[in-house]
Design a protein around this motif. Structure first.
Motif, PDB file in Angstrom:
ATOM      1  N   VAL A  98      55.772 -84.897   7.494  1.00  8.85           N
ATOM      2  CA  VAL A  98      55.581 -83.968   8.617  1.00  8.85           C
ATOM      3  C   VAL A  98      54.089 -83.855   8.893  1.00  8.85           C
ATOM      4  O   VAL A  98      53.293 -83.659   7.968  1.00  8.85           O
ATOM      5  CB  VAL A  98      56.160 -82.571   8.294  1.00  8.85           C
ATOM      6  CG1 VAL A  98      56.025 -81.648   9.496  1.00  8.85           C
ATOM      7  CG2 VAL A  98      57.616 -82.675   7.858  1.00  8.85           C
ATOM      8  N   VAL A 123      57.825 -86.951  11.306  1.00  6.89           N
ATOM      9  CA  VAL A 123      58.060 -85.848  12.236  1.00  6.89           C
ATOM     10  C   VAL A 123      56.731 -85.204  12.614  1.00  6.89           C
ATOM     11  O   VAL A 123      55.902 -84.931  11.733  1.00  6.89           O
ATOM     12  CB  VAL A 123      58.985 -84.778  11.609  1.00  6.89           C
ATOM     13  CG1 VAL A 123      59.154 -83.585  12.538  1.00  6.89           C
ATOM     14  CG2 VAL A 123      60.337 -85.387  11.264  1.00  6.89           C
ATOM     15  N   GLN A 125      55.214 -81.790  14.150  1.00  8.45           N
ATOM     16  CA  GLN A 125      55.492 -80.414  14.531  1.00  8.45           C
ATOM     17  C   GLN A 125      54.479 -79.953  15.566  1.00  8.45           C
ATOM     18  O   GLN A 125      53.311 -80.340  15.528  1.00  8.45           O
ATOM     19  CB  GLN A 125      55.432 -79.469  13.325  1.00  8.45           C
ATOM     20  CG  GLN A 125      56.642 -79.484  12.438  1.00  8.45           C
ATOM     21  CD  GLN A 125      56.606 -78.369  11.411  1.00  8.45           C
ATOM     22  OE1 GLN A 125      55.673 -77.579  11.340  1.00  8.45           O
ATOM     23  NE2 GLN A 125      57.634 -78.298  10.577  1.00  8.45           N
ATOM     24  N   CYS A 142      55.055 -90.757  15.888  1.00  8.66           N
ATOM     25  CA  CYS A 142      56.084 -89.988  15.178  1.00  8.66           C
ATOM     26  C   CYS A 142      57.446 -90.516  15.610  1.00  8.66           C
ATOM     27  O   CYS A 142      57.592 -91.111  16.685  1.00  8.66           O
ATOM     28  CB  CYS A 142      55.964 -88.489  15.466  1.00  8.66           C
ATOM     29  SG  CYS A 142      56.189 -88.031  17.198  1.00  8.66           S
ATOM     30  N   ARG A 144      60.119 -88.326  15.698  1.00  5.83           N
ATOM     31  CA  ARG A 144      60.632 -87.197  16.459  1.00  5.83           C
ATOM     32  C   ARG A 144      59.556 -86.111  16.536  1.00  5.83           C
ATOM     33  O   ARG A 144      58.719 -85.976  15.632  1.00  5.83           O
ATOM     34  CB  ARG A 144      61.890 -86.601  15.824  1.00  5.83           C
ATOM     35  CG  ARG A 144      63.121 -87.479  15.878  1.00  5.83           C
ATOM     36  CD  ARG A 144      63.660 -87.621  17.296  1.00  5.83           C
ATOM     37  NE  ARG A 144      64.941 -88.318  17.315  1.00  5.83           N
ATOM     38  CZ  ARG A 144      65.068 -89.633  17.407  1.00  5.83           C
ATOM     39  NH1 ARG A 144      63.989 -90.401  17.481  1.00  5.83           N
ATOM     40  NH2 ARG A 144      66.280 -90.172  17.429  1.00  5.83           N
ATOM     41  N   VAL A 146      59.159 -82.015  16.819  1.00  5.10           N
ATOM     42  CA  VAL A 146      59.832 -80.734  16.654  1.00  5.10           C
ATOM     43  C   VAL A 146      58.936 -79.641  17.209  1.00  5.10           C
ATOM     44  O   VAL A 146      57.775 -79.515  16.805  1.00  5.10           O
ATOM     45  CB  VAL A 146      60.159 -80.448  15.173  1.00  5.10           C
ATOM     46  CG1 VAL A 146      60.693 -79.032  15.004  1.00  5.10           C
ATOM     47  CG2 VAL A 146      61.178 -81.447  14.653  1.00  5.10           C
ATOM     48  N   TYR A 366      66.468 -83.306   9.500  1.00  9.78           N
ATOM     49  CA  TYR A 366      65.880 -84.361   8.675  1.00  9.78           C
ATOM     50  C   TYR A 366      66.945 -85.357   8.217  1.00  9.78           C
ATOM     51  O   TYR A 366      66.729 -86.581   8.239  1.00  9.78           O
ATOM     52  CB  TYR A 366      65.192 -83.757   7.455  1.00  9.78           C
ATOM     53  CG  TYR A 366      63.911 -83.007   7.750  1.00  9.78           C
ATOM     54  CD1 TYR A 366      63.266 -83.120   8.976  1.00  9.78           C
ATOM     55  CD2 TYR A 366      63.334 -82.178   6.778  1.00  9.78           C
ATOM     56  CE1 TYR A 366      62.089 -82.434   9.242  1.00  9.78           C
ATOM     57  CE2 TYR A 366      62.158 -81.494   7.035  1.00  9.78           C
ATOM     58  CZ  TYR A 366      61.545 -81.618   8.265  1.00  9.78           C
ATOM     59  OH  TYR A 366      60.390 -80.936   8.514  1.00  9.78           O
ATOM     60  N   GLY A 369      67.883 -87.599  11.024  1.00  8.84           N
ATOM     61  CA  GLY A 369      66.816 -88.564  11.281  1.00  8.84           C
ATOM     62  C   GLY A 369      66.769 -89.674  10.245  1.00  8.84           C
ATOM     63  O   GLY A 369      66.564 -90.850  10.583  1.00  8.84           O
TER      64      GLY A 369
END
Length: 400
Positions: A98, A123, A125, A142, A144, A146, A366, A369
């Motif tokens: 992350v 990920v 953030q 990344c 994804r 979030v 998670y 993913g």
């Protein structure tokens, strides 16, 4: 290796190993949320390591509370940090990486992608509503993105990111411990708590948090009520400027009723306050609003960002939204909350805005993913229908 001697991990089940990087130099709601999320995952038996910039407030707090790796994180070409991040990914068998801020959102993915097929799910953030300088890290660095509110998700979708690439997971706060012993300890007299109704603002002192507007609102309020006090809780780069302006625009007898309490545990102040204000002009969500509602306090805030997403869940009369910059309407809303004197009714945040709900949703995200990463479907639209038509059986029908 991170120092994790204070934690005992549960055995059994599928444990997820998470490495969360943040190069931030300040300490506010975002950094506090990182610590809460780390504790939440650790309590559920997962592995959670924070990677922080050496010597920062977050680094100092994290090292006392959760497994932490201190890194230089001095720039996008910091090869020392890049090698150490890669070493942690390998040695700790990290499943999810992350990233949060600009530098770590370059170094982290570079280290992860260098591992090839054995790399973790990456990920990014985003807690802030500030316009990003560069959208490339959100698109390409990344797997994804979030975000903490639907308002922020819509912002990135308007910038062209695929809807399935951006996910909203509302942040949460821990359940409040209301044991009598703690209640007594937290309600003990405090030298920085004036008499009479208290208007409280909690947040880091920076331009978009609206502390200057809070002074404008208070100036209007004291013209109608002389028993009010304004308490600012927090620290930050704008603090000296706001203090100087308070000295300049208020008479000494009024100025004494404005308290700058610094960065402290907000719970004793929330339990003494009469109303919490949030005159932010940019706010992705607003954890201080959640904390106020959890204590049963009314909240007055500008209608910006993700704030309505919280207040729409509040009990009737607990949340008042005002158009941005309208300090006259804001002051009237504060007076309305004070005059109603609604009995405190703690907001039931367990299902939507609790830390446990946040951890549960994040873990499910998670796991999904990781499954897509391992099966090779990570960068494909998961909602694409067969044949590109609304009817998923279109192709089958056409072949009959």
């Amino acid at each position: 290796m991170p120092d994790c001697g204070v934690w005992v991990f549960k055995s059994g089940g599928d444990r997820v190993n998470i490495f969360h990087l943040d190069c931030t130099t300040g300490f506010g709601g975002q950094e506090s949320d990182h610590l809460s999320e780390a504790r939440g995952f650790l309590e559920e038996g997962h592995r959670y390591i924070l990677g922080t910039r050496e010597g920062t407030p977050l680094d100092e707090k994290a090292r006392k509370e959760v497994p932490t790796v201190s890194l230089p994180l001095s720039g996008n070409m910091d090869m020392v940090s890049l090698r150490r991040i890669r070493q942690v990914l390998l040695s700790e068998k990290i499943d999810v990486l992350v990233t949060t801020s600009y530098i770590d959102s370059w170094l982290g993915p570079l280290a992860a992608y260098s591992l090839g097929k054995t790399r973790p799910f990456v990920v990014r953030q985003r807690h802030l509503f500030n316009p990003p300088k560069n959208l490339f890290p959100y698109r390409k660095m990344c797997d994804r993105l979030v975000v903490v509110s639907d308002a922020l998700r819509l912002y990135f979708m308007e910038k062209g990111l695929p809807f399935w690439h951006v996910t909203t997971i509302h942040r949460g706060i821990p359940e409040i411990d209301r044991r009598p012993s703690l209640e007594k300890d937290l309600s003990s007299p405090h030298p920085e708590r004036p008499d009479g109704p208290i208007i409280l603002q909690v947040g880091i002192f920076q331009r978009d948090k609206g502390q200057h507007l809070a002074l404008d609102v208070f100036k209007k309020l004291v013209q109608k009520r002389h028993d009010l006090s304004l308490v600012f809780l927090g620290d930050g780069p704008l603090l000296p400027e706001v203090q100087a302006r308070a000295d300049r625009i208020f008479a000494p007898e009024i100025r004494r009723r404005i308290v700058f309490a610094g960065y402290q545990d907000p719970r004793p102040f929330l339990r003494r306050a009469s109303v919490v204000i949030q005159p932010s002009l940019r706010e992705a969500l607003g954890l201080s609003i959640l904390e106020a509602l959890a204590e049963g306090l009314p909240v007055v805030a500008f209608r910006v960002g993700g704030v309505p997403e919280i207040l729409n869940h509040a009990p009737p009369g607990r949340g008042i939204l005002v158009q941005p910059w309208n300090t006259e309407a804001f002051a009237s809303a504060v007076l309305e909350s004070l005059e109603k004197n609604i009995p405190r009714e703690p907001f039931d945040h367990k299902n939507v805005f609790s830390l446990k709900a946040c951890v549960r949703k994040t873990l499910s995200f998670y796991e999904d993913g990781l499954e897509k990463l391992r099966s090779g479907f990570l960068h494909k639209n998961p909602y694409e229908t067969i044949g590109g038509r609304a009817d998923p059986m279109f192709r089958a029908k056409s072949n009959e």
